[in-house]
Design a protein around this motif. Structure first.
Motif, short mmCIF file in Angstrom:
data_model
loop_
_atom_site.label_atom_id
_atom_site.label_comp_id
_atom_site.label_asym_id
_atom_site.label_seq_id
_atom_site.Cartn_x
_atom_site.Cartn_y
_atom_site.Cartn_z
N ARG A 15 0.90 -1.24 -0.19
CA ARG A 15 -0.20 0.17 0.02
C ARG A 15 1.01 1.07 0.02
O ARG A 15 0.48 2.44 -0.71
CB ARG A 15 -0.50 0.32 1.38
N GLU A 16 2.11 0.91 1.03
CA GLU A 16 2.89 2.66 0.71
C GLU A 16 3.61 2.76 -0.35
O GLU A 16 4.37 4.08 -0.02
CB GLU A 16 3.76 2.64 2.10
N ARG A 17 3.36 1.70 -1.77
CA ARG A 17 4.16 1.60 -2.80
C ARG A 17 3.60 2.50 -3.72
O ARG A 17 3.86 2.72 -5.24
CB ARG A 17 5.15 0.84 -3.23
N VAL A 18 1.50 2.19 -3.65
CA VAL A 18 1.03 3.58 -4.56
C VAL A 18 0.90 4.26 -4.71
O VAL A 18 0.83 4.49 -3.70
CB VAL A 18 0.22 1.43 -4.80
N ARG A 19 1.16 5.31 -5.85
CA ARG A 19 1.12 6.41 -5.05
C ARG A 19 -0.39 7.12 -5.52
O ARG A 19 -0.90 6.11 -6.64
CB ARG A 19 1.98 7.47 -6.23
N PRO A 20 -1.10 7.77 -5.25
CA PRO A 20 -2.28 7.99 -5.44
C PRO A 20 -2.98 7.96 -6.78
O PRO A 20 -3.54 7.67 -7.46
CB PRO A 20 -3.24 9.60 -4.50
N GLU A 21 -1.79 8.98 -7.61
CA GLU A 21 -2.16 9.37 -9.03
C GLU A 21 -1.66 7.72 -9.69
O GLU A 21 -2.29 8.19 -10.60
CB GLU A 21 -1.30 10.77 -9.49
N ASP A 22 -1.19 7.06 -9.14
CA ASP A 22 -1.51 5.30 -9.84
C ASP A 22 -2.44 4.89 -10.43
O ASP A 22 -3.10 4.19 -11.02
CB ASP A 22 -0.47 4.97 -9.53
N VAL A 23 -3.73 5.41 -9.30
CA VAL A 23 -4.96 4.85 -9.24
C VAL A 23 -6.04 6.23 -9.42
O VAL A 23 -6.84 5.23 -8.92
CB VAL A 23 -5.24 3.80 -7.68
N GLY A 24 -5.45 6.99 -9.81
CA GLY A 24 -7.03 7.82 -10.40
C GLY A 24 -7.36 9.01 -8.91
O GLY A 24 -8.44 9.28 -8.81
N LEU A 25 -6.53 9.44 -8.08
CA LEU A 25 -6.56 9.87 -6.95
C LEU A 25 -5.96 11.03 -6.88
O LEU A 25 -4.77 10.77 -7.15
CB LEU A 25 -6.72 8.96 -5.46
N SER A 26 -6.23 12.40 -6.16
CA SER A 26 -5.57 13.74 -6.34
C SER A 26 -3.92 13.32 -5.09
O SER A 26 -4.78 12.62 -3.75
CB SER A 26 -6.02 14.75 -5.79
N GLY A 27 -3.39 13.91 -5.85
CA GLY A 27 -1.84 13.03 -4.93
C GLY A 27 -1.77 14.72 -3.76
O GLY A 27 -0.73 14.62 -3.01
N GLY A 28 -2.72 15.40 -4.14
CA GLY A 28 -2.64 16.62 -3.40
C GLY A 28 -2.65 16.75 -1.78
O GLY A 28 -3.51 16.30 -1.12
N GLY A 29 -1.86 18.22 -0.79
CA GLY A 29 -2.39 18.12 0.40
C GLY A 29 -1.96 16.98 1.21
O GLY A 29 -0.20 16.28 0.61
N LEU A 30 -1.17 17.41 2.49
CA LEU A 30 -0.60 17.16 3.24
C LEU A 30 -0.91 15.25 3.80
O LEU A 30 -2.24 14.99 4.19
CB LEU A 30 -0.70 17.28 4.76
N ARG A 31 -0.43 14.88 3.31
CA ARG A 31 -0.99 13.30 3.51
C ARG A 31 0.45 12.78 4.29
O ARG A 31 2.11 13.10 4.56
CB ARG A 31 -0.36 12.49 2.48
N ARG A 32 0.25 12.07 5.95
CA ARG A 32 1.41 12.08 6.66
C ARG A 32 2.19 10.31 6.65
O ARG A 32 2.59 10.02 7.23
CB ARG A 32 0.21 11.98 8.68
N VAL A 33 1.37 9.69 5.43
CA VAL A 33 1.74 8.22 5.09
C VAL A 33 2.70 8.31 3.83
O VAL A 33 1.48 8.99 2.90
CB VAL A 33 1.08 7.30 5.86
N PRO A 34 3.00 6.78 3.09
CA PRO A 34 3.86 6.99 1.72
C PRO A 34 2.61 6.73 0.93
O PRO A 34 2.39 5.70 1.59
CB PRO A 34 5.14 6.76 1.67
#
Length: 378
Positions: A15-34
Motif C-alpha cells: 500500500r505504501e508503494r502505490v501513489r494516489p495518482e497511480d489509481v486516479g486519486l488526487s495526490g495533493g494536500g498534506l499526507r502523513r503516510v507514503p
C-alpha cells in the motif's frame, strides 16, 4: 519479520508503494503516510475501512479470494505477487508439521553427473534459501562462492569480491530478495530463513530496504553482467529449472550467446582455470594489472608471435655438440641473409694460391663430395 501477521505486513508494505495518482486519486494536500491511505484502499477495493484495518492488523486472516483479488488490483500487483498474496491468506498449518514433511536436501546423483558433463556451461544447484549444494568446475571458476555450503544471497550482499564481480549488482540484489520471498511464501517462520534474514538485516542496509518492500518475483532466467579479474567484462545468460522430486531444489545453468565475444571469454576462462591452474582469486591482482586480451589470447590458441620464431644466441649454443667449435663453424649463407648481413665480395675472389685446390676439385668424380680440406680452403 512477524510470522504471525505475514498477510498484514505484505498489504501495508505494498500500500505504501502505490501513489494516489497511480489509481486516479488526487495526490495533493498534506499526507502523513507514503502511498495510499487505508481508507482509500478499502474504498477502491469495495470493502469497509474497518474490515481492511483488521486485515492489516492480523485480526482477520482468512479473507475470501474475491477480496484478495480486489486488493491485488488496487495495489497493482502482478501475477506473481497476487499468487503470493493468496498463499499468505491460506489457512495456516503448523510449522512443525511442514518441516517434518520436507524431503532431505540431497542433490540426485544423476544431476551431479549432469553438471560435470557441462564442461562448457557453468551450472550449480541451489535450494530455496539460495544455499549452493553442488556446482561444476567452470561455475566455480566464475566465482569461488559457487561452492557447496555457501549461501549465494549472503555472498552477494556481504562479500566485496562478489560485488566487484557483478556489474549489475543493484539489479541482482533486488531480484535475489524478491525471488527469495517468492520461494518462501507463507513459511516465513522457517529457522533457516529467520537466521538468514536476521543476519542480512543487521549487516546490510540495502538488504533491509529491499526486504521491507515485500516484492515478489518468480524464478526466471536473467542476463548477468560480469567483470572477471582474469578475462574482463562479459555477459552470461542463465536459466533455472526445478528438480522434480526434491524439496524446491533447482538447477541454474549459464551460457553465452553463440559466436559472441562473451562466448570466447567463457572458453578462455575455462582454459585458464583447468585442473592444475592456480585458483583465480590468488591470481586476480596480477591479472588485473595485465591486459587480458594480450597474454590470455595467446594461451587460448591465438597465432604465435613471429618474434618467438627467432632464435637467440643462447638458443644456438644450446644445440647438441657435433664436435666442432664455434670458431670452426662457418654459418650457412641463409643464416647470414636472415640476419641482414651482406656476404663479403672478397670471399668470391680467388687468389692464386686457391687455384691448385680447385684444380683438384675439377677432377672429382661426379656426385663425389669434395674433401673437407677443400671446403675449409674455400
Amino acid at each position: 519479520m512477524d510470522s504471525k501477521n505475514a498477510l498484514g505486513e505484505f498489504l501495508r508494505a505494498r500500500r505504501e508503494r502505490v501513489r494516489p495518482e497511480d489509481v486516479g486519486l488526487s495526490g495533493g494536500g498534506l499526507r502523513r503516510v507514503p502511498g495510499l491511505r487505508r481508507e482509500e484502499v478499502a474504498l477502491l477495493a469495495g470493502i469497509s475501512s474497518d474490515y481492511y484495518l483488521r486485515l492489516e492488523q492480523g485480526r482477520d486472516r482468512n479473507p475470501s479470494v474475491q477480496v484478495l483479488e480486489a486488493l491485488a488490483r488496487v495495489l497493482r500487483l502482478d501475477a506473481s505477487a497476487t499468487a503470493h498474496l493468496l498463499s499468505l491468506a491460506q489457512p495456516e498449518r503448523p510449522a512443525v508439521s511442514r518441516r517434518r514433511a520436507r524431503r532431505p536436501e540431497a542433490v540426485p546423483t544423476s544431476v551431479r553427473e549432469l553438471l560435470d558433463t557441462w564442461s562448457g556451461h557453468p551450472a550449480y544447484v541451489q535450494n530455496r534459501f539460495t544455499d549452493c549444494l553442488a556446482a561444476n568446475a567452470l561455475c566455480r571458476a566464475l566465482s569461488p562462492n559457487y561452492t557447496p555450503g555457501v549461501n549465494l544471497l549472503r555472498a552477494v550482499f556481504l562479500d566485496p569480491a562478489e560485488r566487484e564481480l557483478r556489474r549489475d549488482w543493484e539489479e541482482l540484489t533486488a531480484e535475489g530478495v524478491a525471488t527469495l520471498r517468492g520461494h518462501i511464501g507463507p513459511d516465513v517462520d522457517d529457522p533457516r530463513l529467520v537466521e538468514l534474514v536476521g543476519e542480512l538485516s543487521v549487516r546490510s542496509d540495502r538488504f533491509r530496504l529491499l526486504w521491507s518492500r515485500h516484492e515478489v518475483r518468480p524464478m526466471l532466467g536473467r542476463t548477468s553482467l560480469l567483470s572477471h579479474p582474469l578475462v574482463g567484462d562479459f555477459e552470461l545468460r542463465s536459466n533455472k529449472f526445478e528438480i522434480l522430486g526434491t524439496n524446491g531444489l533447482s538447477v541454474v545453468v549459464f551460457h553465452a550467446e553463440p559466436g559472441s565475444r562473451s562466448a570466447e571469454l567463457l572458453g578462455l576462462l575455462g582454459s585458464l582455470t583447468a585442473p592444475g591452474a592456480t585458483p583465480w582469486r590468488e591470481d586476480s591482482r596480477a591479472a588485473s594489472e595485465a591486459t587480458p586480451s594480450a597474454g590470455y589470447l595467446r594461451t587460448a590458441g591465438a597465432e604465435p608471435s613471429h618474434r618467438d620464431d627467432r632464435r637467440t644466441a643462447s638458443d644456438e649454443t644450446s644445440r647438441p655438440d657435433d664436435g666442432r667449435t664455434a670458431s670452426d663453424e662457418t654459418p650457412p649463407a641463409g643464416n647470414l641473409r636472415t640476419a641482414g648481413a651482406e656476404p663479403s665480395h672478397r670471399d668470391d675472389r680467388r687468389t692464386a694460391s686457391d687455384e691448385p685446390s680447385h684444380q683438384g676439385d675439377r677432377h672429382a668424380a661426379p656426385g663425389e663430395t669434395p674433401p673437407a680440406g677443400n671446403l675449409r680452403t674455400a
